[in-house]
Design an enzyme around this catalytic site. Sequence first.
Site, PDB file in Angstrom:
ATOM      1  N   ASP A 184      50.710  68.435  34.156  1.00 51.79           N
ATOM      2  CA  ASP A 184      51.165  67.181  33.559  1.00 51.79           C
ATOM      3  C   ASP A 184      52.028  67.533  32.365  1.00 51.79           C
ATOM      4  O   ASP A 184      51.640  68.363  31.554  1.00 51.79           O
ATOM      5  CB  ASP A 184      49.949  66.365  33.098  1.00 51.79           C
ATOM      6  CG  ASP A 184      50.350  65.094  32.365  1.00 51.79           C
ATOM      7  OD1 ASP A 184      51.109  64.301  32.940  1.00 51.79           O
ATOM      8  OD2 ASP A 184      49.929  64.909  31.212  1.00 51.79           O
ATOM      9  N   GLU A 272      54.466  66.005  38.831  1.00 51.62           N
ATOM     10  CA  GLU A 272      54.852  64.612  38.989  1.00 51.62           C
ATOM     11  C   GLU A 272      56.343  64.509  38.726  1.00 51.62           C
ATOM     12  O   GLU A 272      56.853  65.175  37.830  1.00 51.62           O
ATOM     13  CB  GLU A 272      54.077  63.811  37.945  1.00 51.62           C
ATOM     14  CG  GLU A 272      54.078  62.339  38.138  1.00 51.62           C
ATOM     15  CD  GLU A 272      53.223  61.661  37.070  1.00 51.62           C
ATOM     16  OE1 GLU A 272      52.544  60.697  37.398  1.00 51.62           O
ATOM     17  OE2 GLU A 272      53.239  62.097  35.913  1.00 51.62           O
ATOM     18  N   CYS A 325      40.399  57.396  36.282  1.00 52.58           N
ATOM     19  CA  CYS A 325      39.338  58.384  36.084  1.00 52.58           C
ATOM     20  C   CYS A 325      39.345  59.326  37.286  1.00 52.58           C
ATOM     21  O   CYS A 325      39.270  58.883  38.425  1.00 52.58           O
ATOM     22  CB  CYS A 325      37.992  57.680  35.980  1.00 52.58           C
ATOM     23  SG  CYS A 325      36.591  58.795  36.110  1.00 52.58           S
ATOM     24  N   CYS A 328      35.748  58.983  39.360  1.00 56.02           N
ATOM     25  CA  CYS A 328      35.327  57.843  40.184  1.00 56.02           C
ATOM     26  C   CYS A 328      36.486  56.937  40.582  1.00 56.02           C
ATOM     27  O   CYS A 328      36.310  56.021  41.373  1.00 56.02           O
ATOM     28  CB  CYS A 328      34.260  57.032  39.446  1.00 56.02           C
ATOM     29  SG  CYS A 328      34.908  56.131  38.030  1.00 56.02           S
ATOM     30  N   CYS A 344      35.061  56.968  30.543  1.00 59.33           N
ATOM     31  CA  CYS A 344      35.136  56.060  31.684  1.00 59.33           C
ATOM     32  C   CYS A 344      33.967  55.084  31.642  1.00 59.33           C
ATOM     33  O   CYS A 344      32.816  55.498  31.614  1.00 59.33           O
ATOM     34  CB  CYS A 344      35.112  56.859  32.984  1.00 59.33           C
ATOM     35  SG  CYS A 344      35.029  55.804  34.436  1.00 59.33           S
ATOM     36  N   CYS A 347      31.692  55.553  35.155  1.00 59.92           N
ATOM     37  CA  CYS A 347      30.824  56.699  35.433  1.00 59.92           C
ATOM     38  C   CYS A 347      30.445  57.470  34.180  1.00 59.92           C
ATOM     39  O   CYS A 347      29.687  58.427  34.233  1.00 59.92           O
ATOM     40  CB  CYS A 347      31.466  57.629  36.464  1.00 59.92           C
ATOM     41  SG  CYS A 347      32.890  58.531  35.825  1.00 59.92           S
ATOM     42  N   ASP A 354      45.371  64.042  28.849  1.00 54.60           N
ATOM     43  CA  ASP A 354      46.324  64.864  29.591  1.00 54.60           C
ATOM     44  C   ASP A 354      45.664  65.710  30.680  1.00 54.60           C
ATOM     45  O   ASP A 354      46.222  65.905  31.749  1.00 54.60           O
ATOM     46  CB  ASP A 354      47.108  65.768  28.625  1.00 54.60           C
ATOM     47  CG  ASP A 354      47.889  64.954  27.606  1.00 54.60           C
ATOM     48  OD1 ASP A 354      48.290  63.832  27.954  1.00 54.60           O
ATOM     49  OD2 ASP A 354      48.071  65.430  26.477  1.00 54.60           O
TER      50      ASP A 354
HETATM   51 ZN   LIG Z   1      34.840  57.293  36.122  1.00 52.50          ZN
END
Ligand SMILES: [Zn+2]
Length: 404
Positions: A184, A272, A325, A328, A344, A347, A354
């Site tokens: 990234d 990307e 995330c 999950c 998150c 979860c 990053d």
């Molecule tokens: Zn999560």
Amino acid sequence: MFQAYKYRMYPSEEQVALLMKHIHACRFVYNHSLEQKIRAYEQEGRKLSCFDLNNRLPAFKEEHPWLKEVTSQSLQSANKNLDNAFTRFFREKKGFPKFKSKKHPVQSFQIPQHYTVDFERHRIKLPKIGEIKTVFHRVFTGEMKYATVSVTSTGKWFVSILVDDGMPAPEPAPISRDTTLGIDVGLTVTDFATFSTGEKIENPRYLRNSLRRLKVLQRRVSRKRKGSKNRQKSIQKLARCHEKIANQRNDFLHKLSFRVVSENQAQVIAVESLNVAGMQKNRCLARSISDVSWSKFFTMLDYKCLKYGKTLLRIGRFDPSSKICNRCGYLNRDLKLSHREWVCPDCGTQHDRDINAAINIKTFALRDQNLVGVSGVERTVEPGDSLPMGRRMIAGKPRPTGAG
Ligand SMILES: [Zn+2]
């Protein structure tokens, strides 16, 4: 495989004059041909080919006799370059070809053939120019393709020779999760990139120091009266600083990209696509330099992957790559640019922004419907920046996985 070798040249004063004439002539032909192409299309709906343009060269030379002092093949290669620019425009939807400016910091022209190198005497012989002193710091073997002669804004001359060594490129690495590295590129000026392994690459400090110096020099130029001797001197200093930064940056990018492709745990590298449109809007100097660095870094990764038998996967621009995330799949819509870390809510995983993005890039790239390009297999197409999520172009099929 093709490889370019770049050498410093030390032309005499008369040779500099001849080289400059070649540069001016090639730019002149390029711009004239571009104008003709546009006019023929607008007025007659006709597309002029490279062949048509070359056929018009003799008449054009009669109108501008100074062009006769320049190697015809260099003029023809200017037309060829224009043709390539149009091909890229139509095929890859890159920007419409632009007129070349003499204000560009690096000026160049090409010599397709009829030049010779003498490694022992450190001389390169160019048609219509003669033997130029050149430092061959390394020797190559293979068939010489075209040579590109360039000059920087501080008056340093270089020749870059494209050589075909006749060897096939190594087989690209098979795609497997364990040996894929997601990268990234940073959002801040200090960070250059983050790897899915959790490693962060900072921009080197000396680069930041040079940037500070650049700002000072720029201010000095703007304070001097236009057309004055002092202003001219300040401009020269500024140009030298720009050149130094470019050299430092290239050095850093070469080392980093080489390190990445040399790593055993990175047989496949996932990146990307860059948001090119967004970059062009950026006016902040430090940012614009990072932006250029990233696209350069990706170009280096691209050809180094090809050379060292690695596979480069490119996915389209996923705006939410930092907001999802990686554990999950929860989409954190409230994540702001200033949030470097987040937890998150679904979860409970604690994320570094990053690193999470780099892991997502790796995961997304391994789902082939997300790919916009695979190199090491075939040439990549330009990123489908504007394609909405879920409707991405598949430009290259990934190779079947070896490990299964
Ligand atoms: Zn999560």
